[in-house]
Enzyme design. Structure first.
Site, PDB file in Angstrom:
ATOM      1  N   SER A 110    -151.120  41.843  41.464  1.00 16.54           N
ATOM      2  CA  SER A 110    -151.261  41.632  42.917  1.00 16.54           C
ATOM      3  C   SER A 110    -151.324  40.125  43.184  1.00 16.54           C
ATOM      4  CB  SER A 110    -152.563  42.289  43.403  1.00 16.54           C
ATOM      5  OG  SER A 110    -153.662  41.616  42.789  1.00 16.54           O
ATOM      6  N   ASP A 140    -146.804  42.864  42.775  1.00 14.88           N
ATOM      7  CA  ASP A 140    -147.239  44.016  43.562  1.00 14.88           C
ATOM      8  C   ASP A 140    -147.750  43.535  44.922  1.00 14.88           C
ATOM      9  OD1 ASP A 140    -149.912  46.481  43.113  1.00 14.88           O
ATOM     10  OD2 ASP A 140    -147.918  46.666  44.018  1.00 14.88           O
ATOM     11  N   HIS A 141    -147.369  44.249  45.976  1.00 11.75           N
ATOM     12  CA  HIS A 141    -147.866  43.956  47.330  1.00 11.75           C
ATOM     13  C   HIS A 141    -147.733  42.483  47.719  1.00 11.75           C
ATOM     14  CE1 HIS A 141    -149.193  47.932  48.293  1.00 11.75           C
ATOM     15  NE2 HIS A 141    -149.757  48.014  47.107  1.00 11.75           N
ATOM     16  N   GLY A 173    -150.966  54.010  45.078  1.00 11.80           N
ATOM     17  CA  GLY A 173    -152.200  54.789  45.141  1.00 11.80           C
ATOM     18  C   GLY A 173    -152.105  56.031  44.276  1.00 11.80           C
ATOM     19  N   THR A 212    -156.480  51.658  39.527  1.00 10.54           N
ATOM     20  CA  THR A 212    -157.856  52.182  39.527  1.00 10.54           C
ATOM     21  C   THR A 212    -158.207  52.931  38.241  1.00 10.54           C
ATOM     22  OG1 THR A 212    -157.905  52.292  41.944  1.00 10.54           O
ATOM     23  CG2 THR A 212    -159.449  53.713  40.770  1.00 10.54           C
TER      24      THR A 212
END
Ligand SMILES: O=C(COP(=O)(O)O)NO
Ligand SMILES: [Ca+2]
Ligand code: NA
Ligand SMILES: [Zn+2]
Length: 311
Positions: free
Chosen positions: A49, A88-89, A215, A260
């Protein structure tokens, strides 16, 4: 070998399996993930990220981007499984450019919180720049709820399949993340996990390109229980059941973003080790305990998504 993310995903899309994209913030997670992918003979997508880049560069984003490229290439250039490094993102132009400049395989331009026309315009601009540098591009349509680093969307707005077709044709984006009900972090659903499989099926039919599920952590109960046994407070944690992920793969998901699950595994291993070894203070030992469980989770995920043996 160090490859372009698009090459890994095009193959996965043709053969209807998925490759997990594992987020890292430091060296230890990378080593654990690499060991898992080598043991499972799987292609590997490492992603960072913007927050991870800032963290690794100790505040300097160019240093951070270069840190991850050097770290990943150091190993990728000497192993025979394909490895790609992905931003990412990417929400800020300077991070996207820093990643391209440093040598990332691919970048995500995440303008999914903006109106459709704006998302399309920004994505088109990044595709032009990235493709000129031989870098592939991911974009997102629709919004995820939940929190990951600084990515917070108030409520989940699911992807419109017709819009996705136009978006892909107009932007030339290489792979797309359609929002179908998942969200970031460990607390994904209030009630039962509910993904919009019909919508996903339509997006694949209309766009015919590799698709990404954000997610996608399962928040595995055995690791949550271990972390809590040694003092973690993860009450109510809930993820995407593995059988629902498998259904997503059957319907055309090819990149499965997983952050996660690795974080929970690491903290479970670390907490257990610290409790059981009060005399230990060698970082290689206590971080090693976290690494061990991260590798386990990585190997399991490579297996059930069908990436194992595909290197
Ligand atoms: O989408 C993710 C990770 O999602 P999780 O929080 O479910 O691991 N990264 O972009
Ligand atoms: Ca988003
Ligand atoms: Na991504
Ligand atoms: Zn995500």
């Amino acid at each position: 070998m160090y490859v372009n993310t698009k090459d890994i995903l095009e193959k996965a899309s043709k053969e209807y399996y998925a490759v997990p994209a594992f987020n890292i913030n430091n060296m230890e997670f990378f080593h654990a993930i690499l060991d898992g992918a080598l043991e499972k003979r799987a292609p590997l997508i490492i992603e960072t990220s913007e927050g991870a880049i800032k963290y690794a560069g100790n505040g300097d984003i160019f240093k951070g981007a270069r840190y991850f490229v050097e770290l990943v290439r150091l190993f990728a250039d000497s192993v025979d499984i394909p490895i790609a490094l992905h931003l990412d993102h990417g929400k800020h132009f300077e991070y996207i450019i820093a990643a391209i400049k440093a040598g990332y395989s691919s970048v995500m331009i995440d303008a999914s919180e903006k109106p459709f026309e704006e998302n399309l315009k920004e994505t088109k601009e990044i595709v032009k720049i990235a493709h000129a540098a031989g870098v592939s591009v991911e974009a997102e349509l629709g919004q995820l709820a939940g929190v990951e680093d600084n990515v917070v969307a108030a409520e989940s707005v699911l992807v419109d399949p017709e819009q996705a077709k136009i978006f892909v044709e107009e932007t030339g984006v290489d792979f797309l993340a359609p929002a179908i009900g998942t969200s970031h972090g460990a607390f994904k659903f209030k009630g039962e996990a509910k993904l919009d499989f019909e919508r996903l099926k339509k997006v694949k039919e209309l766009t015919k390109i590799p698709l990404v599920l954000h997610g996608a952590s399962s928040v595995l109960p055995e690791y949550v229980a271990m972390a809590e046994e040694y003092g973690a407070d993860l009450g109510g944690a809930k993820g995407v059941p593995e059988d629902q992920l498998k259904k997503c793969v059957e319907l055309g998901i090819n990149k499965v973003n997983t952050d996660t699950d690795l974080r929970i595994a690491f903290i479970a291993g670390l907490r257990k080790f610290l409790k059981e070894n009060p005399k230990e203070f060698d970082p290689r030992h206590y971080l090693g305990a976290g690494k061990k469980l991260v590798k386990e989770v990585v190997m399991n995920r490579l297996e059930f998504l069908g990436a194992a043996g595909k290197a």
